[in-house]
Design an enzyme around this catalytic site. Structure first.
Site, PDB file in Angstrom:
ATOM      1  N   LYS A  47      31.678  -5.021 -21.603  1.00  0.00           N
ATOM      2  CA  LYS A  47      33.072  -5.437 -21.813  1.00  0.00           C
ATOM      3  C   LYS A  47      33.415  -6.680 -20.980  1.00  0.00           C
ATOM      4  O   LYS A  47      34.307  -7.447 -21.355  1.00  0.00           O
ATOM      5  CB  LYS A  47      34.037  -4.310 -21.442  1.00  0.00           C
ATOM      6  CG  LYS A  47      33.834  -3.004 -22.192  1.00  0.00           C
ATOM      7  CD  LYS A  47      34.249  -3.099 -23.656  1.00  0.00           C
ATOM      8  CE  LYS A  47      34.315  -1.748 -24.338  1.00  0.00           C
ATOM      9  NZ  LYS A  47      33.015  -1.079 -24.534  1.00  0.00           N
TER      10      LYS A  47
HETATM   11  C1  LIG Z   1      32.284  -0.488 -25.552  1.00  0.00           C
HETATM   12  C2  LIG Z   1      30.865  -0.138 -25.350  1.00  0.00           C
HETATM   13  C3  LIG Z   1      29.970   0.003 -26.434  1.00  0.00           C
HETATM   14  C4  LIG Z   1      30.413  -0.109 -27.881  1.00  0.00           C
HETATM   15  O1  LIG Z   1      30.720  -1.436 -28.230  1.00  0.00           O
HETATM   16  P1  LIG Z   1      31.564  -1.737 -29.571  1.00  0.00           P
HETATM   17  O2  LIG Z   1      31.821  -3.197 -29.535  1.00  0.00           O
HETATM   18  O3  LIG Z   1      32.835  -0.934 -29.394  1.00  0.00           O
HETATM   19  O4  LIG Z   1      30.777  -1.288 -30.722  1.00  0.00           O
HETATM   20  C5  LIG Z   1      28.642   0.294 -26.162  1.00  0.00           C
HETATM   21  N1  LIG Z   1      28.208   0.462 -24.893  1.00  0.00           N
HETATM   22  C6  LIG Z   1      29.037   0.338 -23.831  1.00  0.00           C
HETATM   23  C7  LIG Z   1      28.502   0.556 -22.461  1.00  0.00           C
HETATM   24  C8  LIG Z   1      30.403   0.025 -24.014  1.00  0.00           C
HETATM   25  O5  LIG Z   1      31.211  -0.070 -22.935  1.00  0.00           O
END
Ligand SMILES: *Cc1c(COP(=O)(O)O)cnc(C)c1O
Length: 495
Positions: free
Chosen positions: A112
């Site tokens: 993120k």
């Molecule tokens: C948010 C997240 C995901 C999923 O990503 P998307 O863009 O929502 O598909 C996968 N792994 C981690 C560690 C995340 O924080």
């Protein structure tokens, strides 16, 4: 000619990139999509010699065409700096017959950060460009990772405030500690007596309340959203796929123009959609391998053409993928309807009222580049243990879901195309699950004992994000009932 953004639910709503970033969501719950994706007209050999920031500028300037060069470079340089623990920003690590694109070197050690470290700068720049005078108040409900990454991104950014609500008893101890120790005079973190859905509903109600908006405006505030449907998160995520491809060329692993595959551990479908958009910009990606955990609604969708959220919600060791409504999938659905807003609206309405929809055979044919599969909890654990034992590489639970699915894909297809696996979190963020996957003897140890053990096993230095929370003082201790969220926001803003 610049790129404009139009709504997936109303063909008359068209905005500039900066307006789309400020607005977040289009009217009637639509999402903003680019009217066209320009070609990345820079030779791959040239990209191979560029830094992360330079690649970011090439990609983002094609998509955010109403930003000046100076504005965009300021945003990029402010975001991708010493907050990351490596100048590479997103290192590519070759292990176990694949290339792991490590997207967790930012301040909260999850992917993120790749978007949320730049979104605040894009938002403040967008506010200036559109002559918004109000202070921007970011209101977020979180089940863990997004809240912390947004807090870290917006902390002490002039012209912004951030208020995060989390379910008091619904996040992991490490996630809670990360949030309640957050520094920054413009940050507020509130635990609610209620679950994540309550937090989300409370936030949505505040966004929709015209009376509250009016009172905020009178005091010089307006709301905005840091949630993953904002194109200000999607566009920065296209960058690292191009960067990974450029690194493969620079490292002599592929030649310019060769195809690659990508594997993405998926929840809200944002990360994998960014890869799909990168392909439309010209990146030669053959297959998009969409990896799910036991909440395998996307796997079923790619198998059958039916999206059906009517099923049990399963809590797994990859909680950031525990999701039954993948919001960003709407952008792909819209595209495969031939950009037909009314068809898209009727599918999304069916999802809302019946919890399911089915796409046509013609739409399914357009999904041939996607391969979906899922990993069970046992398969995820076995992958962590197996790759540790054979390659001395320790991955987190989300990345392990992707690696397990990649194994299934190769077994089924014998495809030997070079493959990049999006590695979305540091194993230190999910230490307990990772260590117990390696050996059940770790079950009796405390979280911070396990952190020290992980350092020994992996040979990877304990990230600053973890060191920080061992000793950091608690700065936020507000708890409110789910019915008191608006009062709490009013008190914070002095309304
Ligand atoms: C948010 C997240 C995901 C999923 O990503 P998307 O863009 O929502 O598909 C996968 N792994 C981690 C560690 C995340 O924080």
């Amino acid at each position: 000619m610049g790129v404009t953004y139009k709504s997936t639910r109303n063909s008359n709503e068209t905005v500039t990139a900066s307006q789309a970033i400020l607005k977040g969501l289009a009217d009637n719950g639509g999402l903003f999509v680019p009217d066209a994706i320009p070609a990345l007209d820079v030779p791959f050999e040239k990209l191979a010699g560029m830094s992360y920031q330079e690649v970011a500028y090439e990609v983002m300037s094609r998509m955010l065409t109403d930003f000046t060069e100076e504005e965009l470079k300021y945003c990029i340089d402010s975001a991708y700096d010493k907050k990351f623990d490596t100048p590479e920003i997103a290192p590519l690590v070759k292990k176990n017959h694949a290339y792991y694109l490590e997207l967790f070197h930012g301040s909260t050690i999850a992917f993120k950060d790749m978007a949320l470290s730049i979104l605040p700068y894009l938002l403040v720049t967008s506010a200036k460009k559109n002559e918004v005078k109000n202070e921007i108040v970011i209101l977020t409900a979180t089940s863990g990772d997004t809240g912390k990454a947004a807090l870290a991104g917006f902390a002490d950014v002039p012209g912004t405030r951030i208020i995060v609500f989390y379910p008091k008893n619904g996040v992991s101890p490490i996630q809670e500690k990360q949030m309640v120790t957050q520094k920054g005079d413009n940050t507020s973190v509130i635990g609610i007596i209620g679950n994540f859905d309550d937090a989300q509903t409370g936030v949505k109600n505040m966004f929709r309340d015209p009376e509250l908006a009016k009172q905020m405006d009178a005091k010089g505030f307006q709301f905005s959203s840091a949630n993953s449907i904002n194109i200000g998160r999607l566009v920065p995520q296209m960058v690292y796929y191009v960067y990974a491809y450029a690194r493969l060329i620079a490292n002599g692993e592929i030649k310019a123009g060769d195809v690659i595959n990508v594997v993405v551990p998926t929840g809200n479908f944002g990360n994998i959609l960014a890869a799909y958009y990168a392909k439309q910009m010209g990146l030669p990606i053959a297959k998009f391998i969409c990896a799910s955990n036991e909440n395998k609604v996307l796997y079923d969708f790619f198998e059958t053409g039916v999206y059906d959220r009517n099923r049990e919600f399963i809590l797994t060791t990859s909680p950031s993928m525990d999701i039954l409504i993948s919001s960003n999938l709407e952008r792909l659905i819209y595209q495969i309807t031939g950009e037909d807003t009314s068809k898209n609206v009727s599918l999304m309405q069916a999802l809302n009222t019946e919890g399911r929809y089915e796409i046509t055979e013609d739409m399914r044919k357009q999904l041939a580049e996607f391969y979906g599969n899922y990993a069970t909890e046992a398969e995820t654990d076995a992958t962590i243990k197996g790759v540790y034992e054979t390659d001395s590489y320790i991955m987190d639970t989300h990345t392990a879901v992707a690696a397990a699915v990649y194994g299934k894909y190769v077994a089924a297809t014998k495809d030997t195309t070079p493959t990049v696996i999006a590695s979305t979190a540091s194993p230190y963020k999910f230490t307990r699950s990772v260590m117990e996957a390696i050996d059940s003897k770790y079950a009796s140890q405390s979280d911070f004992e396990l952190v020290d053990e992980l350092a020994v096993l992996s040979g990877v230095k304990i990230p600053q994000a973890i060191e920080d929370i061992r000793s950091a003082p608690i700065r936020h201790n507000t708890v409110c009932d789910k019915s008191e969220m608006e009062q709490t926001v009013r008190a914070i803003l002095g309304l």
